[in-house]
Structures are given as C-alpha cells and as structure tokens.
Design a protein around this motif. Sequence first.
Motif, mmCIF file in Angstrom:
data_model
loop_
_atom_site.group_PDB
_atom_site.id
_atom_site.type_symbol
_atom_site.label_atom_id
_atom_site.label_comp_id
_atom_site.label_asym_id
_atom_site.label_seq_id
_atom_site.Cartn_x
_atom_site.Cartn_y
_atom_site.Cartn_z
ATOM 1 N N ILE A 184 0.857 -1.181 0.000
ATOM 2 C CA ILE A 184 0.000 0.000 0.000
ATOM 3 C C ILE A 184 0.898 1.238 0.000
ATOM 4 O O ILE A 184 1.810 1.350 0.839
ATOM 5 C CB ILE A 184 -0.929 0.015 1.225
ATOM 6 C CG1 ILE A 184 -1.828 -1.227 1.222
ATOM 7 C CG2 ILE A 184 -1.777 1.279 1.250
ATOM 8 C CD1 ILE A 184 -2.678 -1.372 2.468
ATOM 9 N N VAL A 185 0.639 2.128 -0.925
ATOM 10 C CA VAL A 185 1.425 3.359 -1.009
ATOM 11 C C VAL A 185 1.104 4.238 0.199
ATOM 12 O O VAL A 185 -0.080 4.486 0.482
ATOM 13 C CB VAL A 185 1.116 4.099 -2.324
ATOM 14 C CG1 VAL A 185 1.858 5.432 -2.366
ATOM 15 C CG2 VAL A 185 1.489 3.243 -3.521
ATOM 16 N N PRO A 186 2.118 4.709 0.916
ATOM 17 C CA PRO A 186 1.842 5.602 2.064
ATOM 18 C C PRO A 186 1.109 6.857 1.617
ATOM 19 O O PRO A 186 1.361 7.398 0.541
ATOM 20 C CB PRO A 186 3.242 5.927 2.595
ATOM 21 C CG PRO A 186 4.111 4.818 2.102
ATOM 22 C CD PRO A 186 3.549 4.402 0.775
ATOM 23 N N SER A 187 0.164 7.297 2.452
ATOM 24 C CA SER A 187 -0.633 8.462 2.119
ATOM 25 C C SER A 187 -0.881 9.288 3.380
ATOM 26 O O SER A 187 -1.114 8.728 4.462
ATOM 27 C CB SER A 187 -1.970 8.044 1.500
ATOM 28 O OG SER A 187 -2.821 9.153 1.295
ATOM 29 N N ASP A 188 -0.811 10.607 3.215
ATOM 30 C CA ASP A 188 -1.109 11.481 4.339
ATOM 31 C C ASP A 188 -2.590 11.429 4.705
ATOM 32 O O ASP A 188 -2.966 11.680 5.855
ATOM 33 C CB ASP A 188 -0.724 12.924 3.996
ATOM 34 C CG ASP A 188 0.779 13.089 3.789
ATOM 35 O OD1 ASP A 188 1.527 12.272 4.367
ATOM 36 O OD2 ASP A 188 1.193 14.000 3.047
ATOM 37 N N VAL A 189 -3.418 11.089 3.717
ATOM 38 C CA VAL A 189 -4.856 10.963 3.941
ATOM 39 C C VAL A 189 -5.199 9.477 4.023
ATOM 40 O O VAL A 189 -4.902 8.730 3.102
ATOM 41 C CB VAL A 189 -5.665 11.630 2.813
ATOM 42 C CG1 VAL A 189 -7.159 11.475 3.063
ATOM 43 C CG2 VAL A 189 -5.282 13.099 2.675
ATOM 44 N N PRO A 190 -5.793 9.002 5.094
ATOM 45 C CA PRO A 190 -6.131 7.565 5.205
ATOM 46 C C PRO A 190 -7.074 7.134 4.085
ATOM 47 O O PRO A 190 -7.867 7.925 3.566
ATOM 48 C CB PRO A 190 -6.800 7.454 6.576
ATOM 49 C CG PRO A 190 -6.332 8.653 7.326
ATOM 50 C CD PRO A 190 -6.167 9.738 6.312
ATOM 51 N N TYR A 191 -6.975 5.866 3.744
ATOM 52 C CA TYR A 191 -7.849 5.302 2.714
ATOM 53 C C TYR A 191 -9.191 4.940 3.365
ATOM 54 O O TYR A 191 -9.395 3.825 3.840
ATOM 55 C CB TYR A 191 -7.213 4.068 2.088
ATOM 56 C CG TYR A 191 -5.921 4.355 1.349
ATOM 57 C CD1 TYR A 191 -5.935 4.852 0.045
ATOM 58 C CD2 TYR A 191 -4.695 4.131 1.961
ATOM 59 C CE1 TYR A 191 -4.751 5.125 -0.633
ATOM 60 C CE2 TYR A 191 -3.505 4.388 1.288
ATOM 61 C CZ TYR A 191 -3.542 4.885 -0.009
ATOM 62 O OH TYR A 191 -2.365 5.159 -0.671
ATOM 63 N N ALA A 192 -10.096 5.899 3.366
ATOM 64 C CA ALA A 192 -11.372 5.708 4.056
ATOM 65 C C ALA A 192 -12.464 5.165 3.148
ATOM 66 O O ALA A 192 -13.512 4.729 3.634
ATOM 67 C CB ALA A 192 -11.842 7.026 4.672
ATOM 68 N N LYS A 193 -12.266 5.165 1.825
ATOM 69 C CA LYS A 193 -13.338 4.750 0.905
ATOM 70 C C LYS A 193 -13.414 3.230 0.768
ATOM 71 O O LYS A 193 -14.512 2.666 0.642
ATOM 72 C CB LYS A 193 -13.101 5.390 -0.463
ATOM 73 C CG LYS A 193 -14.180 5.093 -1.487
ATOM 74 C CD LYS A 193 -15.486 5.768 -1.128
ATOM 75 C CE LYS A 193 -16.571 5.420 -2.149
ATOM 76 N NZ LYS A 193 -16.243 5.899 -3.515
ATOM 77 N N LEU A 194 -12.278 2.536 0.789
ATOM 78 C CA LEU A 194 -12.274 1.086 0.577
ATOM 79 C C LEU A 194 -12.932 0.377 1.754
ATOM 80 O O LEU A 194 -12.471 0.488 2.892
ATOM 81 C CB LEU A 194 -10.846 0.577 0.391
ATOM 82 C CG LEU A 194 -10.722 -0.884 -0.051
ATOM 83 C CD1 LEU A 194 -11.212 -1.048 -1.494
ATOM 84 C CD2 LEU A 194 -9.284 -1.385 0.074
ATOM 85 N N ARG A 195 -14.014 -0.349 1.482
ATOM 86 C CA ARG A 195 -14.751 -1.054 2.533
ATOM 87 C C ARG A 195 -14.520 -2.554 2.520
ATOM 88 O O ARG A 195 -14.645 -3.215 3.558
ATOM 89 C CB ARG A 195 -16.248 -0.785 2.405
ATOM 90 C CG ARG A 195 -16.646 0.666 2.613
ATOM 91 C CD ARG A 195 -18.155 0.788 2.646
ATOM 92 N NE ARG A 195 -18.750 0.252 1.431
ATOM 93 C CZ ARG A 195 -19.905 -0.406 1.381
ATOM 94 N NH1 ARG A 195 -20.568 -0.628 2.488
ATOM 95 N NH2 ARG A 195 -20.388 -0.824 0.234
ATOM 96 N N VAL A 196 -14.209 -3.114 1.348
ATOM 97 C CA VAL A 196 -14.084 -4.570 1.216
ATOM 98 C C VAL A 196 -12.772 -4.894 0.518
ATOM 99 O O VAL A 196 -12.505 -4.372 -0.573
ATOM 100 C CB VAL A 196 -15.270 -5.161 0.427
ATOM 101 C CG1 VAL A 196 -15.107 -6.670 0.267
ATOM 102 C CG2 VAL A 196 -16.586 -4.833 1.119
#
Length: 386
Positions: A184-196
């Motif tokens: 997973i590419v590091p991101s300052d913004v968390p990945y909040a959209k992926l649910r599954v």
Amino acid sequence: LADATKSTIYRPSITGPAIKVERTVKHDPVQKRSSTAAPTKPRAARIDNDRRRTPASNRNMFTETARYRDVILVFVIVLLLAGCLPDQVCGRAVPHHRRRGDRVGRLQNATLTNAALISTMAQLGGEMVLEGCQIENFGPTMFGLLQGTDCLTLRGGFIPAVTFNSHALDTLVVEATDLSVFEIVPSDVPYAKLRVLHITRNALERLTPAVASLVGLKRLDLSQNRLTYVDLDILSRLERLRDLDLSVNRIVRLDASPDRQLPGLRNLWVSYNRLRTFRAFPGAFPALDTVRLIGNAWSCAWVDRARADIIRHGITAFGADYDCPGERQGGLCCYDDVASEDEEQHEDRLDRFTTNGPEHDDLALRATNRSTPAVGVIYGNVEIFL
C-alpha cells in the motif's frame, strides 16, 4: 286434476285464406297459479336483486382490492416522478459491496504492458473485472486511472504484485492470480473509501503493516493463502472492521497486545491453520458474535479455557472437528503439550489441504487413523471424510 281447453289459431296459407286450426291444451292448475302469482321480472330488476343478495363482506373485499390496486398504481407513479428509472439503481438484491448492472467493464485473457487499455476500460462503468490477464504489477498508475470505478476484480491469470493506491475504490478483489506481494502506497490521507478487501486463493505470505491505513475496511478476507503469522495490532486502527477471515492458511501465531482491541469485529474465522493457542481470544474482540476455530492443532488446556470463555461471552462457535487423531473436547480436536506422532500426521493433513500445486494428485483416497476407520476423499483443496 288438469282441465282441457281448446285454443284456436289461424295458420296462414300460401294459396288461399287463413286456415283455422283448433288444438287441445291441458293446463296444470298448480303451474297456472304459480305462474300468475310470480310473474317474470325484467332482467335489470333481477340484476338488482342479485346485488342485494350478495353478502356485504364480498362487496367490501372487492372494494378493498380495487383500493389496493389504486394505491400501488399511485406508488409506481411517484417512483417514476422521483427519477427511479431503469437506468438508475434504486435497490439491489446483491451483496452491499458489489454494484452490478450494465455498467460493468470486462477484460479477459489480455497481457498488459501499459495502462492505455485500462484507461479505455475505465470509461465503461463503475465496476471493472479483469479475468485471466497477465500483469506484472497492478500499481499506482493503473489505480490512478480508475477514479470513476467503484469495484475492481482481478481474477485468474498472473498478477503476482499489487500496489494499492486509490481513494475511489469501494471494493477490491484479488482471486487466484498467484499474488505474493500486496503493498500500500503511504498516504497522508487515510484510505477511508475502501470497505471490502478480498485477497483469496493466492500465495500471500505476509500481511503488510500498511493495511492499518485502510481505516474504512468493513470486511477483510485473506483466506486460502500462505500466511504464517499475523500481528493483530496492525488491525486495531480499523474501527469499522466487522468481518475478518484468516481461514485455510498456515498460521502458527496470532498475536495482540493486552491493551489493543478490535472493538467492532463481529465475525472471526481462523479455521484450518496450525494454531495451538490463541492468547488474544476473546479479550481482543469485545463485540464478537461468531467464531470458527476448527481444523487447528489446539492445546487441550487452551480448548478448556476457550470453551468456558465462549459460553461466558455468548459467542457462537460454528463447525466441529470429527476426524481427531488426538482428543476431542467441545467439538475441537486437541493435543497434549508435547508434540506426538498424531499431531505430526495432523500437520501433514493441513499441508495437503493448503497446498496448491500440480505435484499433488487431484483425487486420492486414504483411510484415517481413527479406531473406526473412515474413508476420506481429497479433490484439489477440498477434503470430505465419510
């Protein structure tokens, strides 16, 4: 009783004057009185009488049926006026994480060396399915072209590496692609959209700590891989996680710090691994509803404690072990603290169950070592014991 009367009729003649014919008719006084007492009513009057004779309940039933029909018609009209037309999704009878319909782009048996084809497919709809494709690394460039895509499925073919980088995807499925690396590419913004996130039937051996950035996950399925160790602390940030499936791997340890919990987890599957103890169970899962524990090499002491905890916390344990080389307590096979020949045979059985390779026969028959011999059938990755 009957009297005879004569009646005279005149029958016209073609060639001459009318001919008088007399005939005798017998009349029944009873019939005569009844016919005179109850003359025949017009048809309209009879219909009115029939309506008056119809029970009130039947008339109410007909009225209610018509009323319901009118209500349904009005409801349909309201839906149409609200804009729920066939080209829009107003309701789905499919799993919540999959939005199927005519907006599905499919690509089969293709070898991708650049992202041009992905860009073309991404314009087709909200779901993309790649089947039997050859891609060395499905990386950030390809994910960047899927801004209008909700669900991505990679099935079959050869995709050994996936580097996730998407704030638009709702569902990611990677199934039987020989995947061994998931990053997973590091991101300052968390990945909040992926649910599954489903990564199943692959060769994944390690769970990246960066999965903690997938804070929107509700379901994580890592079944049928080659995981040997999972640190549950990296999942403690996933407060929305409800389902965790780690079954059919080679896990020997599931660790969690005493002060770390998965507060929202409801369903946990760790069946068919190589676990002897599970110290984090059930304290790390305060909201747990169901668990699957079968197919492991549990210590009998741990099974005794776990059974008491399951009853005390009201957890439902699905499944039961039936072919136990060792002891069987509470529906689970367990073994003494010292490894025995029976336990080694159990581990060999797990190796056959979790290994996907052409060197193994597709179909094999063997007898178990129970006191009452049973015949087992092994077909691919499935074992059935009779």
